[in-house]
Design an enzyme around this catalytic site. Structure first.
Site, PDB file in Angstrom:
ATOM      1  N   HIS A   1       6.371  81.006  21.192  1.00 27.63           N
ATOM      2  CA  HIS A   1       7.743  80.749  20.751  1.00 27.63           C
ATOM      3  C   HIS A   1       7.858  80.916  19.245  1.00 27.63           C
ATOM      4  O   HIS A   1       6.905  80.671  18.488  1.00 27.63           O
ATOM      5  CB  HIS A   1       8.205  79.359  21.190  1.00 27.63           C
TER       6      HIS A   1
ATOM      7  N   ASP B   1      10.559  79.525  17.505  1.00 31.13           N
ATOM      8  CA  ASP B   1      11.329  78.442  16.908  1.00 31.13           C
ATOM      9  C   ASP B   1      10.406  77.331  16.439  1.00 31.13           C
ATOM     10  O   ASP B   1       9.233  77.248  16.840  1.00 31.13           O
ATOM     11  CB  ASP B   1      12.365  77.893  17.894  1.00 31.13           C
TER      12      ASP B   1
ATOM     13  N   GLU C   1      11.849  76.761  22.382  1.00 34.02           N
ATOM     14  CA  GLU C   1      10.846  76.008  23.140  1.00 34.02           C
ATOM     15  C   GLU C   1      10.839  74.537  22.760  1.00 34.02           C
ATOM     16  O   GLU C   1      10.457  73.689  23.561  1.00 34.02           O
ATOM     17  CB  GLU C   1       9.456  76.616  22.902  1.00 34.02           C
TER      18      GLU C   1
END
Length: 385
Positions: free
Chosen positions: A92, A94, A151
């Site tokens: 991920h 983020d 996520e």
């Protein structure tokens, strides 16, 4: 445009600070330590991944012969070289909210900054490997790269979950690696998790006339006692030892200090080993709680675990490339999504997970180098094919 901070490549940089910077587009083939710093310096808290997704997409489109696909802020790329097997590199992009820990800093061989552990260092290793090997003659497996959004927030926003529902063909492969921080060793499988909101109902009354009421908190007391007395199981699954846990993680009740409460509730979380199915875990949990009359529950969250899958040939080759070091993954990760599709998956990334989400989040750069070198070794070793 982003700033690529080449601290790791500069003599004398161990004391920290910026000795040299290069301004330009994201360069995936640069040293993974410098690439990690560049990714950290692009702020990307959940729901705000557009800038980093734009940079990654543009960089991937510069690689000859690869398919690039974007879905909102999830960016994917894959090779089609007919190599007979496919390895998925997923992670991920983020982070949790920034806590005055961007831009990154390199201090005494440790890279500090939001996402340096969870999980921009892992993504740097995976992006570097994909860019370096996509057209390399010695690549032994076709590659799929998945850089997904959201996520760190509720599962409904998870980019990998959305991909699983709308484009599951992108999750097909012989082995999936997830760049979650694992201390630069393999953390296999993951625990499943069930979280229930258990609620008791009573009748409110003045505490001076308590017999006219029905104390909801008291109704929860036998359930609380059973949880407190619960002996958690330890079990070995495919060579990995998992320790289960059943715990109250939140509890509330009360109206006023002179009032019998008519409602009490608590969240109970069961972390279970991946030898149990979700239905088996739920049945076991409800059997332990043995809810009395006047107490009910609702499911707040329920996700299955993932077996380690280390007995699969593709995973065995990765084990050899990483020196055979592995351990069970405590907690839940997105490897479970691959397990649902029958794809063996492991967590493999730099960084100590205990530093994830902290204001002083930090990753020793030697772990970034180790993961990158072992990943390249695995993907180019003919014995892994």
């Amino acid at each position: 445009m982003v700033t690529l901070v080449l601290r790791a490549l500069c003599p004398g940089c161990s004391a920290g600070g910026v000795l040299a910077t290069v301004v330009g587009m994201l360069e995936l083939a640069q040293d993974p330590i410098a690439l990690t710093a560049a990714l950290v310096d692009i702020e990307s808290p959940s729901h705000h991944e557009a800038a980093i997704a734009d940079q990654i997409e543009q960089a991937l489109k510069g690689i000859d012969g690869v398919e690039v696909f974007r879905m909102h802020h999830t960016v994917m790329a894959r090779t089609h070289r007919g190599l007979g097997s496919r390895v998925i590199l997923a992670g991920h992009i983020d982070t949790v909210p920034i806590a005055e820990n961007v831009p990154s800093q390199l201090i005494d061989g440790t890279l500090h900054g939001c996402g340096s552990v969870d999980m921009k260092s892992g993504m740097a290793c995976y992006l570097h490997a994909f860019a370096t090997l996509a057209n390399a003659e010695n690549l032994q497996h076709d590659l799929t790269l998945i850089c997904y959004e959201a996520e760190e927030v509720a599962a409904t926003y998870n980019g990998l979950a959305k991909l699983q529902r709308s484009h599951p063909e992108w999750l097909e492969g012989d082995l999936a690696l997830l760049g979650e921080p694992s201390g630069a060793m393999i953390e296999a499988g993951c625990q499943g998790s069930v979280r229930l909101k258990v609620r008791a109902h009573g009748v409110r009354a003045h505490s001076a006339r308590s017999w006219l009421g029905d104390n909801a908190m008291h109704k929860l007391s036998p359930v609380i006692a059973r949880i407190a007395e619960y002996s958690a199981r330890e079990v070995e699954v495919d060579g990995c030892m998992y320790h289960e846990g059943l715990n109250i993680v939140h509890c509330e009740s009360g109206v006023a200090t002179n009032t019998i409460p008519d409602e009490a509730w608590m969240y109970v979380n069961f972390r279970f080993a991946p030898d149990r199915t979700l239905d088996e875990a739920m049945a076991h949990m409800l059997g332990v709680l043995d809810l009395p009359e006047g107490v009910d529950y609702e499911v707040s969250d329920a996700v299955p675990g993932a077996r380690p899958g280390l007995d699969q040939p593709a995973a065995q080759a990765l084990l050899r490339a990483t020196g055979g070091n592995f351990r069970a993954k405590y907690g839940w990760t997105d490897v479970a999504r691959f397990a649902e599709l029958g794809v063996p998956a492991v967590n493999f990334g730099p960084g100590d997970p205990s530093f994830a989400h902290k204001k002083d989040e930090q990753c020793p750069v030697h772990m970034i180098t180790t993961v990158s070198e072992q990943l390249l070794q695995y993907l180019t070793n003919p014995a892994s094919a």
